[in-house]
Structures are given as C-alpha cells and as structure tokens.
Motif scaffolding. Sequence first.
Motif, short mmCIF file in Angstrom:
data_model
loop_
_atom_site.label_atom_id
_atom_site.label_comp_id
_atom_site.label_asym_id
_atom_site.label_seq_id
_atom_site.Cartn_x
_atom_site.Cartn_y
_atom_site.Cartn_z
N HIS A 53 -6.87 8.40 1.48
CA HIS A 53 -6.64 9.99 1.29
C HIS A 53 -7.70 10.42 0.23
O HIS A 53 -8.28 9.41 -0.27
CB HIS A 53 -5.28 10.19 1.02
CG HIS A 53 -4.37 10.07 2.20
ND1 HIS A 53 -4.27 10.63 3.18
CD2 HIS A 53 -3.33 9.05 2.02
CE1 HIS A 53 -3.24 9.98 3.92
NE2 HIS A 53 -2.59 9.22 3.39
N CYS A 86 -6.35 17.07 1.59
CA CYS A 86 -7.23 15.49 1.78
C CYS A 86 -8.28 15.98 2.63
O CYS A 86 -8.11 16.60 3.68
CB CYS A 86 -6.10 14.76 2.42
SG CYS A 86 -6.67 13.27 3.06
N HIS A 89 -7.57 14.27 6.22
CA HIS A 89 -6.35 14.98 6.90
C HIS A 89 -6.17 16.53 6.56
O HIS A 89 -5.52 16.64 5.47
CB HIS A 89 -5.06 14.00 6.68
CG HIS A 89 -5.55 12.60 6.75
ND1 HIS A 89 -5.57 11.52 6.00
CD2 HIS A 89 -5.58 11.90 7.90
CE1 HIS A 89 -5.92 10.52 6.26
NE2 HIS A 89 -5.81 10.58 7.91
CU CU Z 1 -5.24 11.98 3.91
#
Ligand code: CU
Length: 100
Positions: A53, A86, A89
């Motif tokens: 992340h 992030c 994501h």
């Molecule tokens: Cu992430």
Amino acid sequence: MTAGALAVAPALLTIAPPRTHTIFVEKMKFGPAPTGVRVGDTVTWVNRDIFRHSATARNHAFDVDLPPGGTGTTVMQTLGTFDYFCRFHAAMTAQILVTT
Ligand SMILES: [Cu+2]
C-alpha cells in the motif's frame, strides 16, 4: 540562577514533546484517524495486509510506501486537513487533521 533562566523556564514547560500516532492498515482499509495530531508529530502506518500500500497525500505533503507487513512514517510539517489515498488501490482513502 540568573534572572534570564527563570524567565525562560516556564515557557519551555508549555511546549509538548512530539508524539507518534499509529494507523493500522488492514483488509484494504486505513484504520481510524488519530486525534490530536500536531505539527511536528510523527504518523506511522502499520501495514498488516499481504499487499503493498501507500499513504499518499492528495496535496503531495507526504507519500509513504507501505510494503506488505511493513511500516512507514512521516512527520507532519504543516497545519491542515490532509486527504490521502493508496496509489495501488483507489478505493482506499482517509484523512488526517493536523492542528497546532
Ligand atoms: Cu493499497
């Protein structure tokens, strides 16, 4: 003791030492935002996922890489509300409020 030393001592007592605030990253989510974060404090993210992340501020104030099972830190340099996400994501978003 000099008069000068007496005048300075009370002022030093009012300065709180910097603190460290921890945010756990788990199951593809940033944990709850810490409260009472001040300029000069450290924020540490602990990544409990098996995925990489990042904690990336939208205003570029910080960009912290968080390897799987690893940690990353930043020192909050300025006041404000920092939206971050992030890089890997897009659904992972959070916010940190930094006060004086
Ligand atoms: Cu992430």
